[in-house]
Write an enzyme that holds these catalytic residues in place. Structure first.
Site, PDB file in Angstrom:
ATOM      1  N   THR A 116       0.859  -1.189   0.000  1.00 33.43           N
ATOM      2  CA  THR A 116       0.000   0.000   0.000  1.00 33.43           C
ATOM      3  C   THR A 116       0.891   1.234   0.000  1.00 33.43           C
ATOM      4  O   THR A 116       1.932   1.265   0.670  1.00 33.43           O
ATOM      5  CB  THR A 116      -0.942  -0.002   1.225  1.00 33.43           C
ATOM      6  OG1 THR A 116      -1.816  -1.119   1.108  1.00 33.43           O
ATOM      7  CG2 THR A 116      -1.792   1.265   1.290  1.00 33.43           C
TER       8      THR A 116
ATOM      9  N   PHE B 116       1.304   5.073   0.957  1.00 31.20           N
ATOM     10  CA  PHE B 116       0.790   6.046   1.920  1.00 31.20           C
ATOM     11  C   PHE B 116       1.370   7.416   1.602  1.00 31.20           C
ATOM     12  O   PHE B 116       2.496   7.516   1.117  1.00 31.20           O
ATOM     13  CB  PHE B 116       1.204   5.650   3.342  1.00 31.20           C
ATOM     14  CG  PHE B 116       0.583   4.361   3.807  1.00 31.20           C
ATOM     15  CD1 PHE B 116      -0.577   4.369   4.565  1.00 31.20           C
ATOM     16  CD2 PHE B 116       1.153   3.139   3.486  1.00 31.20           C
ATOM     17  CE1 PHE B 116      -1.162   3.185   5.002  1.00 31.20           C
ATOM     18  CE2 PHE B 116       0.581   1.949   3.911  1.00 31.20           C
ATOM     19  CZ  PHE B 116      -0.581   1.973   4.668  1.00 31.20           C
TER      20      PHE B 116
HETATM   21  O1  PRE Z   1      -6.411  -0.571   8.499  1.00 32.98           O
HETATM   22  C1  PRE Z   1      -5.206  -0.308   8.413  1.00 32.98           C
HETATM   23  O2  PRE Z   1      -4.335  -0.891   9.066  1.00 32.98           O
HETATM   24  C2  PRE Z   1      -4.772   0.728   7.482  1.00 32.98           C
HETATM   25  O3  PRE Z   1      -3.726   1.296   7.666  1.00 32.98           O
HETATM   26  C3  PRE Z   1      -5.644   1.010   6.272  1.00 32.98           C
HETATM   27  C4  PRE Z   1      -5.371   0.101   5.079  1.00 32.98           C
HETATM   28  C5  PRE Z   1      -6.069   0.665   3.786  1.00 32.98           C
HETATM   29  O4  PRE Z   1      -6.719   1.693   3.801  1.00 32.98           O
HETATM   30  O5  PRE Z   1      -5.903   0.009   2.737  1.00 32.98           O
HETATM   31  C6  PRE Z   1      -3.931   0.079   4.790  1.00 32.98           C
HETATM   32  C7  PRE Z   1      -3.311  -0.995   4.253  1.00 32.98           C
HETATM   33  C8  PRE Z   1      -4.021  -2.265   4.017  1.00 32.98           C
HETATM   34  O6  PRE Z   1      -4.276  -2.350   2.626  1.00 32.98           O
HETATM   35  C9  PRE Z   1      -5.322  -2.338   4.719  1.00 32.98           C
HETATM   36  C10 PRE Z   1      -5.894  -1.262   5.298  1.00 32.98           C
END
Ligand code: PRE
Length: 314
Positions: free
Chosen positions: A177, A179
């Protein structure tokens, strides 16, 4: 005063891992927020100096809540980005076995990335989405929890004293992901030579080729796009704006000229920042600008025009 960082909480989210990777100092104060909208609100109001939110996932795509906040409301800028590998674990209270799990909670994006595993290993389990993966882990740890298990990061399981029932429950082991580090508008980070520029473009009117015209502004200047996402403007069906990420920094002539081109043809542009690319050091193929589109080419042409305008025609 230490820097105050707002992030999608509670403790143990992937967003917190991103914040730890992003923050420039070790001394900052962490402000966990219950949603991405609260992260933006904290930065906008000054309750936090900056914030971190997920923007896109390699499996599930854009994080709608973050994109909507970037498009609407008081503008914030992206000052940095980081890509975090996302590995999911199924956690429960001690003594709970996989066969006992009937109710699983997690974040919507995490659920989307674990669907295949759940269908295979827990086909009868009910799933529930909550504000984050760590919020799910925290809820499972509480007495009388409404869920049997949470899908979360390893650190969340440890933080809330849960037991791993199954590891690697994501459908893709290579998921990541991206950020973004959000700040109030101010001076931009200096160009590093491997940067990214983000913006939102609102078309003037709907006509054949309108999107091609927009993309052409980048293509003719040799600017590579790394993300293009259409989002509804909210003004009615069929009304969309376009969220773009492009290689390069707005201080570079090629990118600056592309933005000026957009400015001429679009109803509105929201500039979202120029910042160092997270994947700069993993880049295998060096960027080769197309003929006539290097920064030096732009500089030379600008000088040439300045000479002509000054009457210095050789
Ligand atoms: O819920 C979390 O731990 C987050 O940081 C959010 C989040 C997202 O929004 O995609 C971040 C990474 C993962 O893909 C799952 C959830």
């Amino acid at each position: 005063m230490p820097n105050r960082y707002a992030y999608l909480g509670p403790e143990g989210t992937f967003t917190e891992a991103a914040l730890r990777a992003l923050r420039p100092d070790e001394s900052g104060e962490f402000i966990p927020c219950s949603g991405v909208d609260a992260v933006f609100a904290a930065v906008r109001s000054g309750a936090a100096d900056s914030g971190v939110a997920p923007l896109e996932n390699s499996v599930e795509g854009g994080v709608t809540a973050t994109i909507a906040e970037l498009i609407n409301g008081a503008p914030l800028l992206i000052a940095a980005e980081v890509a975090v590998p996302v590995e999911f674990t199924l956690f429960a209270r001690e003594g709970v076995r996989l066969a006992d799990v009937k109710r699983v909670a997690t974040h919507a994006h995490a659920l989307a990335q674990c669907r295949g595993w759940l269908a295979e290993h827990l086909p009868d389990a009910e799933t529930f989405t909550v504000s984050s993966t760590a919020a799910a882990a925290r809820a499972v740890a509480e007495p009388g929890a409404p869920y049997d298990a949470a899908i979360a990061a390893r650190v969340a399981g440890e933080r809330y004293h849960l037991t791993a029932v199954a590891e690697g429950v994501g459908d893709r082991s290579d998921a990541a992901t991206r950020f973004v580090h959000l700040v109030r508008p101010g001076p931009l980070p200096a160009p590093t030579g491997a940067d990214r520029t983000s913006l939102v473009a609102f078309l003037s009117d709907d006509h054949p080729g309108a999107l091609v015209e927009l993309l052409d502004q980048f293509a003719v200047r040799g600017v590579n796009l790394t993300r293009l996402e259409s989002r509804p403007t909210g003004d009615g069906l069929g009304r969309y704006c376009f969220c773009l990420d492009a290689d390069g920094h707005v201080a570079e002539a090629r990118v600056g000229e592309a933005l000026m081109g957009l400015r001429r043809i679009c109803k509105d542009i929201r500039f979202l920042g120029s910042y160092p690319r997270a994947d700069a050091d993993t880049e295998l193929t060096p960027f080769m600008p197309a003929r006539g589109t290097s920064n030096a080419d732009f500089h030379e042409a600008e000088q040439w025009l300045a000479h002509i305008r000054a009457g210095q025609v050789a």
